[in-house]
Write a protein that holds these residues in place. Structure first.
Motif, PDB file in Angstrom:
ATOM      1  N   GLU A   1      35.960  48.022  36.417  1.00 33.27           N
ATOM      2  CA  GLU A   1      35.963  48.640  37.887  1.00 33.27           C
ATOM      3  C   GLU A   1      34.675  47.306  38.517  1.00 33.27           C
ATOM      4  OE1 GLU A   1      34.836  52.392  38.004  1.00 33.27           O
ATOM      5  OE2 GLU A   1      37.223  53.164  37.913  1.00 33.27           O
ATOM      6  N   LEU A   2      33.988  46.843  37.659  1.00 31.92           N
ATOM      7  CA  LEU A   2      32.546  46.141  38.303  1.00 31.92           C
ATOM      8  C   LEU A   2      32.445  45.108  37.453  1.00 31.92           C
ATOM      9  CD1 LEU A   2      30.404  46.464  40.553  1.00 31.92           C
ATOM     10  CD2 LEU A   2      28.940  47.588  38.902  1.00 31.92           C
TER      11      LEU A   2
ATOM     12  N   LEU B   1      31.451  32.442  49.850  1.00 26.64           N
ATOM     13  CA  LEU B   1      32.512  33.301  49.766  1.00 26.64           C
ATOM     14  C   LEU B   1      32.620  33.925  51.240  1.00 26.64           C
ATOM     15  CD1 LEU B   1      32.042  34.658  46.223  1.00 26.64           C
ATOM     16  CD2 LEU B   1      33.935  33.593  47.015  1.00 26.64           C
ATOM     17  N   GLU B   2      31.689  34.158  51.970  1.00 25.68           N
ATOM     18  CA  GLU B   2      31.432  34.955  53.163  1.00 25.68           C
ATOM     19  C   GLU B   2      32.381  34.117  54.144  1.00 25.68           C
ATOM     20  OE1 GLU B   2      30.373  37.865  54.129  1.00 25.68           O
ATOM     21  OE2 GLU B   2      30.125  38.402  52.021  1.00 25.68           O
TER      22      GLU B   2
ATOM     23  N   PHE C   1      30.835  39.750  47.084  1.00 24.42           N
ATOM     24  CA  PHE C   1      29.573  40.283  46.395  1.00 24.42           C
ATOM     25  C   PHE C   1      29.139  41.573  47.109  1.00 24.42           C
ATOM     26  CE2 PHE C   1      28.129  36.128  44.896  1.00 24.42           C
ATOM     27  CZ  PHE C   1      29.319  35.838  43.837  1.00 24.42           C
ATOM     28  N   GLU C   2      28.961  42.665  46.371  1.00 22.99           N
ATOM     29  CA  GLU C   2      28.497  44.053  46.784  1.00 22.99           C
ATOM     30  C   GLU C   2      26.775  44.055  46.573  1.00 22.99           C
ATOM     31  OE1 GLU C   2      30.097  46.928  44.651  1.00 22.99           O
ATOM     32  OE2 GLU C   2      32.345  46.326  45.107  1.00 22.99           O
ATOM     33  N   HIS C   3      26.369  43.591  45.537  1.00 20.58           N
ATOM     34  CA  HIS C   3      24.771  43.508  45.300  1.00 20.58           C
ATOM     35  C   HIS C   3      24.503  42.050  44.902  1.00 20.58           C
ATOM     36  CE1 HIS C   3      21.352  45.221  43.946  1.00 20.58           C
ATOM     37  NE2 HIS C   3      21.285  44.300  42.989  1.00 20.58           N
TER      38      HIS C   3
ATOM     39  N   PHE D   1      21.354  37.893  39.875  1.00 29.40           N
ATOM     40  CA  PHE D   1      22.518  39.016  39.539  1.00 29.40           C
ATOM     41  C   PHE D   1      23.273  39.337  40.897  1.00 29.40           C
ATOM     42  CE2 PHE D   1      22.400  44.125  39.268  1.00 29.40           C
ATOM     43  CZ  PHE D   1      23.594  43.825  38.932  1.00 29.40           C
ATOM     44  N   VAL D   2      24.490  39.359  40.332  1.00 31.35           N
ATOM     45  CA  VAL D   2      25.122  39.583  41.481  1.00 31.35           C
ATOM     46  C   VAL D   2      26.313  40.542  40.888  1.00 31.35           C
ATOM     47  CG1 VAL D   2      25.037  37.569  42.798  1.00 31.35           C
ATOM     48  CG2 VAL D   2      27.041  37.815  41.308  1.00 31.35           C
ATOM     49  N   SER D   3      27.107  41.329  41.929  1.00 30.64           N
ATOM     50  CA  SER D   3      28.217  42.223  41.503  1.00 30.64           C
ATOM     51  C   SER D   3      29.137  42.171  42.328  1.00 30.64           C
ATOM     52  CB  SER D   3      27.893  43.544  41.019  1.00 30.64           C
ATOM     53  OG  SER D   3      27.348  44.308  42.139  1.00 30.64           O
ATOM     54  N   TYR D   4      30.552  42.317  42.064  1.00 29.11           N
ATOM     55  CA  TYR D   4      31.677  42.697  42.781  1.00 29.11           C
ATOM     56  C   TYR D   4      32.581  43.643  42.302  1.00 29.11           C
ATOM     57  CZ  TYR D   4      33.827  38.760  40.209  1.00 29.11           C
ATOM     58  OH  TYR D   4      34.164  37.933  39.149  1.00 29.11           O
TER      59      TYR D   4
END
Length: 294
Positions: A40-41, A62-63, A76-78, A83-86
């Motif tokens: 999921e992540l 990406l934006e 990217f959520e964080h 460190f990045v996450s999506y």
């Protein structure tokens, strides 16, 4: 290999309520380690300090990209230092074999999706990219850079090659040495590394489910992206992209040359850094590529 506790602690800090029911750890990339949580992540961690800036640049890029392309890309959520996450984008790598096994109708649709993505990416207005402070892709090479590679290949690789291999390399670089191959182009936004494992295919819907990893994306030569597709799928497939990617004829010769250099570049790096994995990195490439000016 065991996932570093540091990574898990970072994930827990960003997502306090998360439960680790299933973890996948991927270290195949050259810049990041990747932890996929519960399918999921996706959590990416830069291995080196310079990789942190790469993630920052990718986030800004990406934006912009997500507003101009139809295919899903990471959002990217964080984002914090290194460190990045999506959200996980499901799918399997769109390999040449996967593509060839599809029906003619489905294959044509997938090629259209792939070519449309390239057209949309390469057509993003320059002023929009400049406003977003998009930088130059690290893949950019000048004619002088290619001549320097040729010298390195002759010095480092030729002692290990057979005569017919040396002849092939000499013929590949001949249009560059003579100046026949034109390296002039208008810079556009390129991905720079759209390998098969960055193009995800959903076998249920039989569509491309997403495109991931824009770590080396930036202003560059569109021929670079087409060269990667030549290496991924071969020219008989890439030529079918022209319907939805009308600038193909303007880039194909540079792309043919670029594709021919890929395994040489990696072999040169492998010898330089004594890294066997780099020497083997391009096993499985397509061999269906025409001569320059064919």
């Amino acid at each position: 290999m065991k996932i570093p506790v540091y990574y898990l602690d970072k994930i827990r800090a960003a997502y306090p309520n998360i439960e680790f029911e299933h973890l996948d750890f991927n270290q195949d990339g050259m810049v990041n380690d990747v932890v996929v949580v519960n399918h999921e992540l996706v959590c990416r961690f830069a291995r080196e300090d310079w990789g942190r800036e790469v993630l920052v640049q990718e986030a800004k890029l990406l934006e912009v990209v997500k507003r101009y392309v139809d295919l899903p890309v990471p959002q990217f959520e964080h984002l914090e230092a290194g460190f990045v996450s999506y959200s996980y984008i499901p799918g399997k790598p769109l390999s040449r074999n996967t593509l060839l096994k599809l029906s003619d109708t489905v294959r044509s649709r997938i090629i259209s999706q792939l070519s449309t993505f390239h057209y949309q990416l390469h057509s993003i207005p320059t002023e929009i990219l400049l406003q977003a402070e998009v930088s130059t892709s690290s893949t950019v090479r000048s004619r002088q850079d290619w001549l320097q590679l040729y010298e390195q290949v002759q010095e480092n690789l030729f002692p290990h090659l057979w005569r017919h291999q040396k002849t092939w390399i000499q013929e590949l670089f001949a249009p560059v040495v003579s100046g026949e191959l034109d390296f002039n182009y208008t810079p556009v936004l390129i991905n720079g590394d759209l390998a098969v494992y960055h193009v995800l295919f959903d076998p249920v819907s039989e569509n491309i489910s997403g495109v991931i990893d824009f770590g080396v994306a930036g202003f560059g030569d569109p021929a670079c992206d087409i060269a990667v597709q030549l290496s991924n799928y071969g020219e008989s497939i890439v030529l079918q992209m022209e319907k939805d990617y009308p600038m193909l004829g303007n880039v194909i010769d540079r792309a043919r040359f670029w594709a021919g250099t890929l395994e040489l570049q990696w072999a040169n790096y492998g010898l330089k850094y004594n890294d066997t994995s780099l020497l083997l990195a391009h096993i499985g490439l397509a061999r269906d590529i025409q001569l320059i000016n064919k």
